[in-house]
Scaffold this motif. Structure first.
Motif, PDB file in Angstrom:
ATOM      1  N   CYS A 110       0.844  -1.189   0.000  1.00 17.13           N
ATOM      2  CA  CYS A 110       0.000   0.000   0.000  1.00 17.13           C
ATOM      3  C   CYS A 110       0.881   1.241   0.000  1.00 17.13           C
ATOM      4  O   CYS A 110       1.766   1.384   0.847  1.00 17.13           O
ATOM      5  CB  CYS A 110      -0.917  -0.031   1.211  1.00 17.13           C
ATOM      6  SG  CYS A 110      -2.040   1.373   1.316  1.00 17.13           S
ATOM      7  N   SER A 111       0.611   2.159  -0.900  1.00 17.12           N
ATOM      8  CA  SER A 111       1.474   3.318  -1.108  1.00 17.12           C
ATOM      9  C   SER A 111       1.190   4.459  -0.154  1.00 17.12           C
ATOM     10  O   SER A 111       2.111   5.031   0.438  1.00 17.12           O
ATOM     11  CB  SER A 111       1.319   3.834  -2.541  1.00 17.12           C
ATOM     12  OG  SER A 111       1.608   2.844  -3.494  1.00 17.12           O
ATOM     13  N   SER A 112      -0.081   4.850  -0.027  1.00 17.21           N
ATOM     14  CA  SER A 112      -0.403   6.157   0.548  1.00 17.21           C
ATOM     15  C   SER A 112      -1.413   6.145   1.679  1.00 17.21           C
ATOM     16  O   SER A 112      -1.502   7.134   2.407  1.00 17.21           O
ATOM     17  CB  SER A 112      -0.938   7.085  -0.561  1.00 17.21           C
ATOM     18  OG  SER A 112       0.044   7.300  -1.549  1.00 17.21           O
ATOM     19  N   ALA A 113      -2.210   5.117   1.836  1.00 13.99           N
ATOM     20  CA  ALA A 113      -3.265   5.129   2.848  1.00 13.99           C
ATOM     21  C   ALA A 113      -2.664   4.994   4.239  1.00 13.99           C
ATOM     22  O   ALA A 113      -1.773   4.170   4.465  1.00 13.99           O
ATOM     23  CB  ALA A 113      -4.251   3.995   2.590  1.00 13.99           C
ATOM     24  N   VAL A 114      -3.165   5.789   5.197  1.00 12.89           N
ATOM     25  CA  VAL A 114      -2.527   5.863   6.510  1.00 12.89           C
ATOM     26  C   VAL A 114      -3.364   5.310   7.658  1.00 12.89           C
ATOM     27  O   VAL A 114      -2.866   5.220   8.775  1.00 12.89           O
ATOM     28  CB  VAL A 114      -2.132   7.324   6.837  1.00 12.89           C
ATOM     29  CG1 VAL A 114      -1.156   7.862   5.816  1.00 12.89           C
ATOM     30  CG2 VAL A 114      -3.361   8.221   6.948  1.00 12.89           C
ATOM     31  N   LEU A 115      -4.623   4.984   7.451  1.00 10.70           N
ATOM     32  CA  LEU A 115      -5.482   4.523   8.537  1.00 10.70           C
ATOM     33  C   LEU A 115      -4.770   3.429   9.338  1.00 10.70           C
ATOM     34  O   LEU A 115      -4.295   2.441   8.767  1.00 10.70           O
ATOM     35  CB  LEU A 115      -6.798   3.985   7.978  1.00 10.70           C
ATOM     36  CG  LEU A 115      -7.947   3.785   8.958  1.00 10.70           C
ATOM     37  CD1 LEU A 115      -8.440   5.112   9.510  1.00 10.70           C
ATOM     38  CD2 LEU A 115      -9.093   3.052   8.259  1.00 10.70           C
ATOM     39  N   ASP A 116      -4.661   3.606  10.655  1.00  7.44           N
ATOM     40  CA  ASP A 116      -3.922   2.639  11.483  1.00  7.44           C
ATOM     41  C   ASP A 116      -4.404   1.219  11.251  1.00  7.44           C
ATOM     42  O   ASP A 116      -3.601   0.296  11.099  1.00  7.44           O
ATOM     43  CB  ASP A 116      -4.080   2.995  12.954  1.00  7.44           C
ATOM     44  CG  ASP A 116      -3.172   4.142  13.380  1.00  7.44           C
ATOM     45  OD1 ASP A 116      -2.675   4.095  14.513  1.00  7.44           O
ATOM     46  OD2 ASP A 116      -2.960   5.075  12.591  1.00  7.44           O
ATOM     47  N   THR A 117      -5.707   1.031  11.262  1.00  5.33           N
ATOM     48  CA  THR A 117      -6.276  -0.305  11.126  1.00  5.33           C
ATOM     49  C   THR A 117      -6.466  -0.649   9.655  1.00  5.33           C
ATOM     50  O   THR A 117      -7.581  -0.916   9.203  1.00  5.33           O
ATOM     51  CB  THR A 117      -7.607  -0.404  11.881  1.00  5.33           C
ATOM     52  OG1 THR A 117      -8.487   0.645  11.443  1.00  5.33           O
ATOM     53  CG2 THR A 117      -7.394  -0.299  13.373  1.00  5.33           C
ATOM     54  N   LEU A 118      -5.351  -0.655   8.905  1.00  4.17           N
ATOM     55  CA  LEU A 118      -5.435  -1.049   7.500  1.00  4.17           C
ATOM     56  C   LEU A 118      -5.881  -2.504   7.389  1.00  4.17           C
ATOM     57  O   LEU A 118      -6.579  -2.893   6.453  1.00  4.17           O
ATOM     58  CB  LEU A 118      -4.086  -0.846   6.821  1.00  4.17           C
ATOM     59  CG  LEU A 118      -4.037  -1.098   5.320  1.00  4.17           C
ATOM     60  CD1 LEU A 118      -4.923  -0.101   4.568  1.00  4.17           C
ATOM     61  CD2 LEU A 118      -2.600  -1.023   4.811  1.00  4.17           C
ATOM     62  N   ALA A 127       1.801  -5.029   3.212  1.00  2.69           N
ATOM     63  CA  ALA A 127       2.825  -4.119   3.727  1.00  2.69           C
ATOM     64  C   ALA A 127       2.432  -2.699   3.344  1.00  2.69           C
ATOM     65  O   ALA A 127       1.631  -2.484   2.425  1.00  2.69           O
ATOM     66  CB  ALA A 127       4.203  -4.477   3.184  1.00  2.69           C
ATOM     67  N   ARG A 128       3.022  -1.733   4.038  1.00  3.54           N
ATOM     68  CA  ARG A 128       2.636  -0.340   3.797  1.00  3.54           C
ATOM     69  C   ARG A 128       3.856   0.571   3.898  1.00  3.54           C
ATOM     70  O   ARG A 128       4.694   0.430   4.783  1.00  3.54           O
ATOM     71  CB  ARG A 128       1.581   0.099   4.813  1.00  3.54           C
ATOM     72  CG  ARG A 128       1.240   1.580   4.705  1.00  3.54           C
ATOM     73  CD  ARG A 128      -0.005   1.962   5.452  1.00  3.54           C
ATOM     74  NE  ARG A 128       0.064   1.688   6.875  1.00  3.54           N
ATOM     75  CZ  ARG A 128      -0.950   1.875   7.725  1.00  3.54           C
ATOM     76  NH1 ARG A 128      -2.108   2.304   7.273  1.00  3.54           N
ATOM     77  NH2 ARG A 128      -0.814   1.616   9.003  1.00  3.54           N
ATOM     78  N   LEU A 129       3.898   1.553   2.967  1.00  2.00           N
ATOM     79  CA  LEU A 129       4.938   2.573   2.971  1.00  2.00           C
ATOM     80  C   LEU A 129       4.545   3.798   3.785  1.00  2.00           C
ATOM     81  O   LEU A 129       5.375   4.372   4.488  1.00  2.00           O
ATOM     82  CB  LEU A 129       5.249   3.015   1.534  1.00  2.00           C
ATOM     83  CG  LEU A 129       6.033   2.049   0.659  1.00  2.00           C
ATOM     84  CD1 LEU A 129       6.170   2.637  -0.741  1.00  2.00           C
ATOM     85  CD2 LEU A 129       7.410   1.773   1.244  1.00  2.00           C
ATOM     86  N   ALA A 130       3.319   4.251   3.663  1.00  2.00           N
ATOM     87  CA  ALA A 130       2.887   5.475   4.346  1.00  2.00           C
ATOM     88  C   ALA A 130       2.908   5.270   5.852  1.00  2.00           C
ATOM     89  O   ALA A 130       2.597   4.177   6.343  1.00  2.00           O
ATOM     90  CB  ALA A 130       1.479   5.857   3.898  1.00  2.00           C
ATOM     91  N   PRO A 131       3.283   6.296   6.612  1.00  3.05           N
ATOM     92  CA  PRO A 131       3.253   6.154   8.070  1.00  3.05           C
ATOM     93  C   PRO A 131       1.824   6.036   8.579  1.00  3.05           C
ATOM     94  O   PRO A 131       0.900   6.589   7.992  1.00  3.05           O
ATOM     95  CB  PRO A 131       3.915   7.439   8.575  1.00  3.05           C
ATOM     96  CG  PRO A 131       3.720   8.424   7.473  1.00  3.05           C
ATOM     97  CD  PRO A 131       3.741   7.633   6.201  1.00  3.05           C
TER      98      PRO A 131
END
Length: 365
Positions: A110-118, A127-131
């Motif tokens: 995931c590139s850009s979405a930040v919601l904690d509970t992805l 996996a996620r790049l965005a904080p």
């Protein structure tokens, strides 16, 4: 119709599904910058040998900020033989895409979405790049406190993302002596928001709404109201980063602090990426474009090192160590969610009122 590549064909393209909001009601500016970054990195991969001689091909699907549409796209891309999934900007959409990718055993970066509970639970596939939103928005709250703001208001649209952001701000600000008031006013009616602000005497208002509506008319009304002179207008979600904000608001859109996920300076290799992105976009690239570029850079490295098998890619997340445009990218398994880059750089920035195309760094996370 595309069909899955035969595993033994050494010349068949390696397929990566790419999700982005490219039509309304999605945030089209963000989708365009994200896709530009994804495609620029894919072109660079192909210009430098592809994946062991095989070309990398993006299969782009427009989510239009619709979770159901995203879920259908994940199913389609899995059936087409994609080795992995990349992209998405909207958090609620990315959450649905992640759940579906987990179900289909399809690696998703995931590139850009930040919601904690992805994801609701740890997943080897995601996996996620965005904080995470809590990391970035706490940084924003620290910025407000450092600037002396203790009477803070928010106006928000109903959404899991905006609700989560409000909760993060409240939980970080109130123990430090600040108040956070959620205005009982519809952001679609700017006059009501102005009246509520004047009543509460807040020194800062955070706009937790979409662009262009209702955020842009609201900013214009706030700037024009003489009762609100000196009010800090904030947009932690990064709305002022994208072109529509500046193009529509002009000088009114400056001096509105927002979160940006860029380092203070770019290294020489990242400066070359910046030049490429700026040429393709016709303007300065946003952090979203760099997120897209880093996504494909990471996936290409994983594909070259660990092959195109989906299970092998999912197992590779904790072993990856890749130089991106914004720093060294390594993933840490989260206790309750995706593998996470901890962390992308975080800054609070605004647009210079004298040069709205320039960003000023106000606070480092």
């Amino acid at each position: 119709m595309n069909t899955p590549a035969a595993p033994h064909d050494p010349t068949a393209p390696v397929l990566i599904g790419a999700l982005a909001p490219l039509t309304p009601p999605g945030w089209v500016d963000a989708g365009h910058h994200l896709l530009t970054g994804l495609q620029a990195a894919a072109d660079h991969v192909n210009a430098t040998g592809g994946i062991h001689g095989r070309p990398l091909r993006l299969l782009v699907r427009d989510t239009a900020a619709d979770p159901d549409r995203a879920a259908a796209a994940v199913d389609e891309l899995a059936d087409l033989g994609a080795s992995a999934l990349a992209g998405e900007y909207h958090s609620v959409v990315a959450r649905t895409a992640a759940a579906r990718a987990h179900h289909r055993a399809l690696p998703f970066l995931c590139s850009s979405a930040v919601l904690d509970t992805l994801t609701d639970h740890p997943s080897p596939w995601i996996a996620r790049l965005a904080p995470a939103q809590s990391h970035g928005w706490r940084t924003y709250a620290d910025f407000l406190l450092a600037r002396g703001h203790h009477r803070i208001a928010v106006t928000a649209q109903p959404s899991a993302y905006w609700q989560a952001g409000t909760r993060i701000l409240h939980d970080h600000l109130t123990p430090r002596g600040a108040t956070l008031t959620t205005l009982d006013a519809d952001p679609h009616h700017p006059r009501a928001v102005c009246d509520a602000l004047a009543h509460h005497r807040a020194t800062a208002l955070l706009i937790l709404t979409g662009v262009p509506e209702p955020a842009l008319p609201l900013v214009t009304a706030l700037r024009r109201d003489p009762r609100l002179t000196g009010l800090l207008i904030g947009a932690p979600a990064g709305q002022p980063e994208l072109p529509t904000w500046t193009d529509r608001l002009g000088p009114d859109g400056a001096q509105i602090p927002f979160l940006s996920y860029l380092p203070p300076t770019l290294d020489p290799a990242a400066e070359q990426v910046r030049t490429t992105l700026r040429r393709r976009l016709g303007r300065e690239p946003s952090f979203v474009a760099y997120e897209g570029h880093d996504t494909i850079t990471v996936l290409a490295h994983a594909l070259r090192e660990h092959g195109t098998d989906r299970t092998a890619l999912a197992h590779a997340w904790p072993r990856l160590d890749v130089q991106g445009t914004r720093g060294r990218i390594r993933f840490t398994p989260a206790d309750t969610g995706p593998h996470q880059w901890q962390w992308a750089p975080v800054q609070v920035v605004d647009r210079d009122p004298h040069h709205p195309d320039r960003l000023r760094v106000l606070h480092q996370g």
